[in-house]
Design an enzyme around this catalytic site. Sequence first.
Site, PDB file in Angstrom:
ATOM      1  CD  GLU A  34      -3.075  -0.216   0.016  1.00 24.82           C
ATOM      2  OE1 GLU A  34      -3.131   0.178  -1.168  1.00 24.82           O
ATOM      3  OE2 GLU A  34      -3.648  -1.234   0.420  1.00 24.82           O
ATOM      4  CG  ASP A  37       0.420   2.957  -6.641  1.00 22.72           C
ATOM      5  OD1 ASP A  37       0.670   3.790  -5.738  1.00 22.72           O
ATOM      6  OD2 ASP A  37      -0.678   2.916  -7.250  1.00 22.72           O
ATOM      7  N   GLY A 122     -16.849   5.268  -4.309  1.00 21.88           N
ATOM      8  CA  GLY A 122     -16.249   6.038  -3.219  1.00 21.88           C
ATOM      9  C   GLY A 122     -15.849   5.221  -2.003  1.00 21.88           C
ATOM     10  N   GLY A 124     -13.308   2.963  -2.037  1.00 25.57           N
ATOM     11  CA  GLY A 124     -11.914   2.534  -2.123  1.00 25.57           C
ATOM     12  C   GLY A 124     -11.742   1.204  -2.836  1.00 25.57           C
ATOM     13  CB  SER A 127     -16.257   2.620  -8.522  1.00 27.18           C
ATOM     14  OG  SER A 127     -16.020   3.870  -7.931  1.00 27.18           O
ATOM     15  CB  SER A 128     -12.443   6.085 -10.630  1.00 20.89           C
ATOM     16  OG  SER A 128     -12.937   6.576  -9.451  1.00 20.89           O
ATOM     17  CG  ASP A 172      -6.444   2.026  -7.824  1.00 25.71           C
ATOM     18  OD1 ASP A 172      -5.761   1.247  -7.126  1.00 25.71           O
ATOM     19  OD2 ASP A 172      -6.854   3.122  -7.419  1.00 25.71           O
TER      20      ASP A 172
HETATM   21  C1  GLA Z   1      -5.219   4.777  -4.238  1.00 24.65           C
HETATM   22  C2  GLA Z   1      -4.489   5.096  -5.534  1.00 24.65           C
HETATM   23  C3  GLA Z   1      -3.486   3.994  -5.874  1.00 24.65           C
HETATM   24  C4  GLA Z   1      -2.576   3.678  -4.679  1.00 24.65           C
HETATM   25  C5  GLA Z   1      -3.404   3.469  -3.408  1.00 24.65           C
HETATM   26  C6  GLA Z   1      -2.544   3.309  -2.178  1.00 24.65           C
HETATM   27  O1  GLA Z   1      -6.031   3.635  -4.413  1.00 24.65           O
HETATM   28  O2  GLA Z   1      -5.405   5.231  -6.589  1.00 24.65           O
HETATM   29  O3  GLA Z   1      -2.729   4.364  -6.997  1.00 24.65           O
HETATM   30  O4  GLA Z   1      -1.613   4.678  -4.501  1.00 24.65           O
HETATM   31  O5  GLA Z   1      -4.293   4.548  -3.185  1.00 24.65           O
HETATM   32  O6  GLA Z   1      -1.795   2.130  -2.247  1.00 24.65           O
END
Ligand code: GLA
Length: 380
Positions: A34, A37, A122, A124, A127-128, A172
């Site tokens: 987490e 990226d 929204g 986490g 969905s986007s 994502d």
């Molecule tokens: C969001 C961002 C990802 C990543 C996470 C944290 O989901 O869209 O790119 O940075 O937070 O790991």
Amino acid sequence: MSLLETVKQRFRDEFGEDPAFIVRAPGRVNLIGEHTDYNDGFVFPMAIDRAAWIALRPREDKRVLALSLDMEDRREFALDDLPRPAEVAWIDYLIGVAWVLQERGYALRGWEGVVSGDVPIGSGLSSSAALELVTARAFHCVSGFEWNAAAMALACQRAENEWLGVKCGIMDQMISAAGVEDRALLIDCRSLETTSAPLPAGTAVIILDTGTRRGLVDSKYNERREQCEAAARHFGLTALRDINVPTFERRASELDPLTRRRARHVVTENERTLRARDAMNVADAAALGQLMIESHISLRDDFEVSSPALDAIVNCANADESCFGARMTGAGFGGCAVALVRAEGAPGFVERVRKRYIAATGNQPALYITRASQGAGQAT
Ligand code: GLA
């Protein structure tokens, strides 16, 4: 009725024939890795069995007409005159993807269709990214260009960064594009190389939505990014990916205490993510769960992106006899946690954690037993 059937049926009602294509792109849950990226590091997400769908047919002109079943809203735009968003609405994700694909030289054709999805918005679960990738897949179907998962993920990330104004990393979009059924995907966010691994036999992945949403996530996210970049700059590195734990520990005292904690999370999280890959390769659920527990502690104490609700639901999960390990997932500050549990104990786990969490916080959670699904693709 499945979402596939829903969009197909509604397409028939609207357009008087069967759709030429039905496309789908999933949301995701991150098992570990987490806030790594955007540090060129490693992430280990899986695509989930909740997705965005479009049923469509090509148009002869360069227009896109889309009907959102979830928003009860019909919108239209011209590919040669894309309107910049004043305030972001669902259609701007489609426009942003059209913009970036044309910027990159893809010749796009118009289409019309019906859009729906079951990735909660929204919370986490991306969905986007699902909406962006399903749009890219729709353009691929009608325009006939080659589908390359990494190229499409990068394009959609750029749409998110530059059209929608959200400075996310690549995780994502990449997992929505390249997910593999029944497997999690280790992604090297520098090379975009992926390696899939099956979840240990007899385990289930549960998503635990705290029911809380936090404002100011974007500004806190950007602040964390800047702190990581400052630490990398101090060490003369391109990104925190380039320093290992022993070297970091030797030099950590050169950083101010806050930057040191932020960087320590990223450096140790990269190592935990690679160890999670090793644990998965030998189907060691206990080791994987332990790494998830350590990841949460690091996100809570060093990176400071957890919240009281996330800590509470993670504690409820970790206290359960069926749980190997749980942690917050995604950007943080609210939204969801993820737990690895014994498959046969999963329904009982869900009931017990729901009760304990409500008793502890008074919030209404949503818990889903989820399965790893395939990345963006065509259903028919
Ligand atoms: C969001 C961002 C990802 C990543 C996470 C944290 O989901 O869209 O790119 O940075 O937070 O790991």
